[in-house]
Design a protein around this motif. Structure first.
Motif, PDB file in Angstrom:
ATOM      1  N   THR A 101     -71.806  55.020   4.541  1.00  0.00           N
ATOM      2  CA  THR A 101     -72.632  53.850   4.895  1.00  0.00           C
ATOM      3  C   THR A 101     -73.117  54.031   6.334  1.00  0.00           C
ATOM      4  O   THR A 101     -72.507  54.762   7.114  1.00  0.00           O
ATOM      5  CB  THR A 101     -71.824  52.541   4.731  1.00  0.00           C
ATOM      6  N   VAL A 102     -74.228  53.392   6.617  1.00  0.00           N
ATOM      7  CA  VAL A 102     -74.733  53.445   8.001  1.00  0.00           C
ATOM      8  C   VAL A 102     -74.696  52.022   8.541  1.00  0.00           C
ATOM      9  O   VAL A 102     -75.248  51.103   7.930  1.00  0.00           O
ATOM     10  CB  VAL A 102     -76.175  54.013   8.049  1.00  0.00           C
ATOM     11  N   GLU A 103     -73.991  51.846   9.661  1.00  0.00           N
ATOM     12  CA  GLU A 103     -73.863  50.523  10.260  1.00  0.00           C
ATOM     13  C   GLU A 103     -74.165  50.647  11.755  1.00  0.00           C
ATOM     14  O   GLU A 103     -73.582  51.495  12.442  1.00  0.00           O
ATOM     15  CB  GLU A 103     -72.413  50.043  10.052  1.00  0.00           C
ATOM     16  N   ASN A 104     -75.070  49.826  12.237  1.00  0.00           N
ATOM     17  CA  ASN A 104     -75.492  49.892  13.646  1.00  0.00           C
ATOM     18  C   ASN A 104     -75.804  51.324  14.078  1.00  0.00           C
ATOM     19  O   ASN A 104     -75.279  51.835  15.076  1.00  0.00           O
ATOM     20  CB  ASN A 104     -74.399  49.317  14.573  1.00  0.00           C
ATOM     21  N   LYS A 105     -76.637  51.972  13.275  1.00  0.00           N
ATOM     22  CA  LYS A 105     -77.078  53.346  13.555  1.00  0.00           C
ATOM     23  C   LYS A 105     -75.929  54.360  13.593  1.00  0.00           C
ATOM     24  O   LYS A 105     -76.068  55.456  14.108  1.00  0.00           O
ATOM     25  CB  LYS A 105     -77.860  53.402  14.885  1.00  0.00           C
ATOM     26  N   LYS A 106     -74.756  53.967  13.057  1.00  0.00           N
ATOM     27  CA  LYS A 106     -73.627  54.892  13.058  1.00  0.00           C
ATOM     28  C   LYS A 106     -73.259  55.241  11.603  1.00  0.00           C
ATOM     29  O   LYS A 106     -73.209  54.361  10.752  1.00  0.00           O
ATOM     30  CB  LYS A 106     -72.431  54.234  13.755  1.00  0.00           C
ATOM     31  N   LEU A 107     -73.027  56.543  11.333  1.00  0.00           N
ATOM     32  CA  LEU A 107     -72.686  56.998   9.984  1.00  0.00           C
ATOM     33  C   LEU A 107     -71.174  56.937   9.785  1.00  0.00           C
ATOM     34  O   LEU A 107     -70.409  57.475  10.576  1.00  0.00           O
ATOM     35  CB  LEU A 107     -73.187  58.444   9.797  1.00  0.00           C
ATOM     36  N   TRP A 108     -70.765  56.235   8.733  1.00  0.00           N
ATOM     37  CA  TRP A 108     -69.323  56.162   8.404  1.00  0.00           C
ATOM     38  C   TRP A 108     -69.089  56.859   7.061  1.00  0.00           C
ATOM     39  O   TRP A 108     -69.737  56.541   6.074  1.00  0.00           O
ATOM     40  CB  TRP A 108     -68.855  54.701   8.284  1.00  0.00           C
ATOM     41  N   MET A 109     -68.168  57.794   6.997  1.00  0.00           N
ATOM     42  CA  MET A 109     -67.800  58.447   5.731  1.00  0.00           C
ATOM     43  C   MET A 109     -66.724  57.587   5.093  1.00  0.00           C
ATOM     44  O   MET A 109     -65.694  57.323   5.724  1.00  0.00           O
ATOM     45  CB  MET A 109     -67.250  59.855   5.977  1.00  0.00           C
TER      46      MET A 109
END
Length: 358
Positions: A17-25
Motif C-alpha cells: 500500500t502507499v500511504e503519504n507517499k510512502k510504500l509499505w510492504m
C-alpha cells in the motif's frame, strides 16, 4: 521484488500500500498460476540458477499437466455454467446436443459437431462416442463405461452429472435450475473441471512446446519408475507408444469387444444355455481377438504386456432396449421373451464385482 523472489525461490504475489507517499510492504506469498505458467516459471528459474532441475520437476502438480495435452477453454470468454458433473476425461468441446449415437454419427457425416448426452453409455454407443466431440452422462463415476472409453479415445467427458435430468422421449434435458436444453441446442463441456456450459466457448489448442518437453526430459532423467499404459486395442496401443509408454500394465480383455460386430457374439456367449452354443459364440470372437493381440504385440515390440482374463460386467454387455433384444433373440434362435427372462436372471446388483472367467 527481486530480493523476495531470490529469497523464496518462487514467483511471488506481493501486497503493498502507499500511504503519504510512502510504500509499505504488507505481505508476500507464492503466486497462484495456471499449468502452462507453472511450466514456464519452473524452466525460467532453472535458467536463472535459482532452483535445480530436480526442484523444477518437483514444483509441478502432475495432475495439472494432463490439461496441457488437451484443448482448454478460453477463460477470457463469457462462460455460463448451467450444471456440473465429474471431470471424467480432460479437454473441452462444444457441439449440438444429441441423445442417440446414431444421431451423433449422422450429424458427424454432415460435418457437424455434437455432444452425446446419455443417462449412461454402453458398448452400443461406441460409434456415437467416436462421432461426437464430447460425452456427457447423468450417471456413472470416474470408472464408468463413458469415463474409461472416453479417456482411451482422448474425448472430453463429464460423467455422473446428477444435476441434469434426461428425457429421451422428448429429446431434452433439464438442469437443477429448471433450464431446458433441447436436441440441437449447443453446449460446451469441460472434462477437466466437470463444467457444463450453455452455448459455444472458444478453446485453446494444446502445444507441447519447448519448455514442456524440456521439463519432461528432466523428469525422465530423475525418475525411478517405468510407466506402462492401460490399453486393449491396437489404436490405443500405438498412441501409448508414441507418448513413451514402456509396456502395457493392464489389457482388459472385455474392452476388446466394445464393437458392434463383436458385442453380438459376446451376448450370444453370455446368454447361451449349452456349452456347444457358448463355444460357437467364442469361435466367432477368437479370430478378432487373436488379430488384435498380434498387432498389440507387434506395436509393443518386446515390451511387457499384462493381460487380464475376461471379467465381463454383464450389465454393460447385455442388450437394454427392445431392438437389441430382438436382434440377439434372432441370432440365438430364441423367442424374445426367453431372452428377456435370461437378462433379468443375470441382473447384477453390484456390477463392479464382475464374473471372472478363463
Amino acid at each position: 521484488l527481486k530480493v523476495l523472489e531470490k529469497h523464496y525461490k518462487d514467483m511471488q504475489d506481493v501486497e503493498f500500500t502507499v500511504e503519504n507517499k510512502k510504500l509499505w510492504m504488507l505481505q508476500t506469498r507464492s503466486g497462484k498460476r495456471t499449468s502452462k505458467s507453472a511450466v514456464k516459471i519452473a524452466v525460467d528459474m532453472v535458467r536463472e540458477k535459482l532452483i535445480s532441475k530436480k526442484e523444477a520437476v518437483l514444483r509441478l502438480d502432475p495432475n495439472s499437466l494432463d490439461t496441457l495435452l488437451h484443448p482448454t477453454l478460453d477463460e477470457k470468454s463469457t462462460i455460463n455454467v448451467i450444471a456440473n458433473g465429474l471431470p471424467a476425461s480432460p479437454g473441452a468441446a462444444s457441439g449440438k446436443v444429441v441423445f442417440t449415437s446414431d444421431e451423433a454419427e449422422r450429424l458427424n457425416g454432415m460435418m457437424q459437431d455434437t455432444i452425446l448426452v446419455r443417462i449412461e453409455t454402453s458398448p452400443e454407443d461406441i460409434h456415437g462416442m467416436h462421432a461426437a466431440k464430447g460425452i456427457l452422462t447423468a450417471r456413472g463415476g470416474m470408472t464408468s463405461h463413458a469415463a474409461v472409453v472416453a479417456r482411451g479415445m482422448g474425448r472430453p467427458c463429464v460423467s455422473g452429472s446428477s444435476e441434469i435430468d434426461i428425457n429421451y422421449e422428448n429429446k431434452k434435458f433439464k438442469t437443477s435450475t429448471s433450464l431446458e436444453i433441447k436436441e440441437g441446442d449447443t453446449i460446451t463441456i469441460d472434462g477437466s473441471t466437470g463444467r457444463i456450459i450453455l452455448g459455444e466457448v472458444p478453446t485453446v489448442k494444446p502445444e507441447i512446446s519447448g519448455d514442456f518437453s524440456k521439463l519432461m526430459n528432466w523428469a525422465d532423467s530423475f525418475r525411478k519408475l517405468k510407466v506402462r499404459t492401460n490399453s486393449e486395442t491396437p489404436a490405443d496401443t500405438k498412441i501409448a507408444r508414441d507418448f513413451g509408454a514402456e509396456g502395457i500394465g493392464l489389457c482388459r480383455t472385455e474392452h476388446m469387444f466394445f464393437d458392434e460386430e463383436r458385442i453380438l457374439s459376446v451376448r450370444e456367449m453370455i446368454l447361451s444355455k449349452t456349452l456347444d452354443d457358448r463355444n460357437k459364440a467364442l469361435n466367432k470372437l477368437l479370430p478378432h481377438q487373436k488379430k488384435d493381440f498380434i498387432e498389440i504385440f507387434k506395436i509393443m515390440n518386446g515390451l511387457p504386456v499384462t493381460i487380464r482374463l475376461l471379467d465381463p460386467p454383464l450389465h454393460e454387455f447385455l442388450p437394454k432396449n427392445s431392438n437389441e433384444i430382438i436382434e440377439v433373440a434372432k441370432s440365438l434362435d430364441l423367442p424374445s421373451k426367453e431372452v428377456e427372462g435370461r437378462i433379468s436372471e443375470l441382473h447384477e446388483h453390484n456390477p463392479m464385482l464382475g464374473h471372472r472367467g478363463c
